[in-house]
Design an enzyme around this catalytic site. Structure first.
Site, PDB file in Angstrom:
ATOM      1  N   TYR A 459       0.801  -1.235   0.000  1.00 50.76           N
ATOM      2  CA  TYR A 459       0.000   0.000   0.000  1.00 50.76           C
ATOM      3  C   TYR A 459       0.833   1.284   0.000  1.00 50.76           C
ATOM      4  CZ  TYR A 459      -2.986  -3.633   2.121  1.00 50.76           C
ATOM      5  OH  TYR A 459      -3.650  -4.796   2.410  1.00 50.76           O
ATOM      6  N   HIS A 460       2.017   1.255  -0.615  1.00 54.30           N
ATOM      7  CA  HIS A 460       2.886   2.427  -0.564  1.00 54.30           C
ATOM      8  C   HIS A 460       3.223   2.992  -1.936  1.00 54.30           C
ATOM      9  CE1 HIS A 460       4.523   0.852   3.565  1.00 54.30           C
ATOM     10  NE2 HIS A 460       3.323   1.395   3.670  1.00 54.30           N
ATOM     11  N   PRO A 461       2.266   3.158  -2.859  1.00 52.98           N
ATOM     12  CA  PRO A 461       2.634   3.724  -4.156  1.00 52.98           C
ATOM     13  C   PRO A 461       3.103   5.168  -4.021  1.00 52.98           C
ATOM     14  CG  PRO A 461       0.246   3.583  -3.957  1.00 52.98           C
ATOM     15  CD  PRO A 461       0.818   2.890  -2.764  1.00 52.98           C
TER      16      PRO A 461
END
Ligand code: FAD
Length: 535
Positions: A459-461
């Site tokens: 979940y770290h774009p």
């Protein structure tokens, strides 16, 4: 007329709204596509995955990922006040000091670790008290977990038994080793960017916050941003701005909005018959994310978070704001350096007393625990591109996960290390069968196949409007969009490289620093002169 229009009330947008409206003479408009953050599950820490696929989630999907058996991966992102900080796992990590030194070396003066540390500290209220690395009195509460599952203590003991350092503070001198994570919580509840920064500023008469407003484009007068257009209810509206438009719509929303407004690679814009306001080939490029995979074991004792939603723990939470519902699920973890060539950790671990598979959609009736090894410094790069010119259509996300061959090897090594930790004496009394990858998966080929089948996003774009000076850079070191006037991007998309850690605290730091740069207005005139000369 507003002085500043901020698009997106996420981690970055909430900070900006607060800091810019500190000056009562400045009028700020904050526009958010999602609604107010009223859902109960936002505030109960252990419930965060219950928010997935609800109206407060954009619920994106990637295109088919070639290295992951052409699976389309689910990407939750917050569509609500607080943005992704309203549905994240609340881990407070800044990354490695060298991450920021590298940002500066890439041509971004003012972004070294020494430069950004004061902004991390400014944003923070560290419950442990102040120190060289931590601040108190700032809006963002950072604390130790109220209720730590015995399994999480056993995980850390297990890593120590294997020779890893016990680390009591990953955001201090050294990031390496294992320990319990600190959290963005207060009094047993989530403390999102909306809680920390927006709510205290909402009463100010010079700040207007509109929710359920989908911004559809930036209005330009030549090369100058002069306002935004948006959908509200059934209608379309425009709002004009005196000083600046600031995009804080996140690593997917910000590049999409630039593209929809004619700012991006000219070839892509022409493909959609859109007028080119500014040919910026880097918009939507340089997409980076952390990949992870769940290694799951049966737990022989009935102590996992399986019963966290049962009446006794619900009552304990409601009466005392304590107990398993205060858990952020990934309670423990750490940073390891597997490659001898690397001088910074290349893997992060998230370890939780629960069954974390398919983002929590898949459930079980057994007690279990999960290890999530995570590749920290991916070399593969993906893209965000337009699917259509309809602002309400999600853009195309090509994450290009494991596009660099070294990444699958690192994931395999991570699975092996998870197995070693699980095998340590400290976990003997808890450890049952290995459910995933399972005892049959032995040898590198079997583990590679497991990785291709089960890898997911952590979940770290970031990185899709990167800061820099090269031809693919979208913003300069003051986060102003190259080639345009009065337009900035301030969110996770400006990171030139993903930091080695979770990305919420770094995004908040970026917004704190941006707010100072905007308030000081140091080089706005110089930038405008440069734009005029270039055009
Ligand atoms: C499930 C999950 C778990 C995570 N766990 C952690 C963790 O434990 N620790 C950590 O450090 N990080 C974590 N992260 C990552 C972290 O939360 C993000 O990196 C950070 O919130 C990004 O901030 P941002 O401001 O760039 O974007 P966001 O916070 O996503 O904000 C963007 C905002 O813009 C709005 N927006 C977008 N487009 C438009 C438009 N067209 N019009 C109007 N508004 C728009 C969105 O609705 C949103 O509110 C997690 C993220 C997720 C999704």
């Amino acid at each position: 007329m507003y002085d500043y229009i901020i698009v997106g009330a996420g981690s970055a947008g909430c900070v900006l709204a607060n800091r810019l409206s500190e000056d009562p003479s400045v009028k700020v408009l904050l526009l958010e596509a999602g609604g107010p953050d009223r859902q109960r599950e936002i505030h109960i820490p252990a419930a965060f995955s219950k928010l997935f696929q609800t109206p407060c989630d954009w619920a994106y999907y990637t295109e088919a990922e070639p290295e992951l058996e052409n699976r389309k991966l689910y990407w939750p992102r917050g569509k609500v006040l607080g943005g992704s900080s309203s549905l994240n796992a609340m881990i407070y990590i800044r990354g490695h000091r060298k991450d920021y030194d590298q940002w500066e070396e890439l041509g971004n003066p003012g972004w070294s670790f020494a430069d950004v540390l004061p902004y991390f500290k400014k944003s923070q209220n560290q419950e442990r008290g102040p120190s060289e690395y931590h601040g108190t009195g700032g809006p963002l509460n950072v604390c130790d977990a109220r209720c730590v599952n015995p399994l999480s203590h056993a995980f850390v003991d297990a890593t120590e038994e294997l020779g890893f350092t016990r680390n009591n503070d990953f955001n201090s001198d050294s990031q390496e080793g294992f320990g319990l994570y600190q959290l963005t919580q207060k009094n047993g509840c989530r403390y999102s960017a909306a809680d920390a920064f927006l709510r205290p500023a909402m009463q100010r008469s010079n700040l207007k916050v509109l929710t359920n407003v989908h911004v559809s484009g930036i209005l330009f007068d030549g090369k100058r941003a002069v306002g935004v257009s948006f959908h509200q209810g059934d209608g379309s509206r425009q709002e004009r701005v005196e000083r600046e438009v600031i995009l804080s719509a996140g690593a997917i929303g910000s590049p999409q909005l630039l593209l929809l407004s004619g700012v991006g690679p000219a070839s892509q814009l022409r493909q959609f018959s859109m007028p080119v306001v500014c040919d910026l080939p880097g918009v939507g490029a340089n997409l980076q994310d952390h990949t992870t995979i769940s290694v799951i074991y049966e737990c022989l004792q009935p102590i996992s978070l399986l019963n966290a939603e049962k009446l006794p723990s619900l009552l304990r939470y409601m009466c005392f704001k304590n107990g398993p519902l205060t858990s952020n699920v990934a309670e423990a973890g750490g940073f390891v350096r597997l490659s001898s060539a690397s001088d910074v950790p290349d893997l992060q671990f998230h370890i939780g007393p629960s069954y974390f598979k398919s983002h929590g959609f898949e459930t079980t009736t057994q007690h279990t625990f999960s290890f999530l090894p995570t590749v920290l410094r991916p070399r593969s790069r993906g893209t965000i591109t337009l699917r259509s010119t309809n602002p309400l259509d999600a853009p195309r996300i090509h994450a290009n996960y494991l596009g660099d061959p070294g990444e699958i090897d690192l994931m395999v090594e991570g699975v092996k290390l998870a197995r070693q930790i699980a095998g340590a004496r400290a976990l003997t009394k808890f450890r049952g069968r290995e459910l995933f990858p399972g005892d049959d998966a032995q040898g590198d080929e079997a583990l590679r196949s497991f990785v291709r089948k089960m890898t997911e996003t952590l979940y770290h774009p970031v990185g899709t409007c990167k800061m820099g000076t090269d031809s693919m850079a979208v913003v300069d070191a003051e986060l102003r969009v190259h080639g345009l006037e009065r337009l900035r991007v301030v969110d996770a998309s400006i990171m030139p490289l993903v930091p080695g850690g979770n990305t919420n605290a770094p995004t908040i730091m970026i917004a704190e620093k941006a707010a100072d740069m905007i308030k000081n207005g140091r080089t706005t005139k110089k930038h405008e002169d440069q734009v005029l000369t270039a055009s």
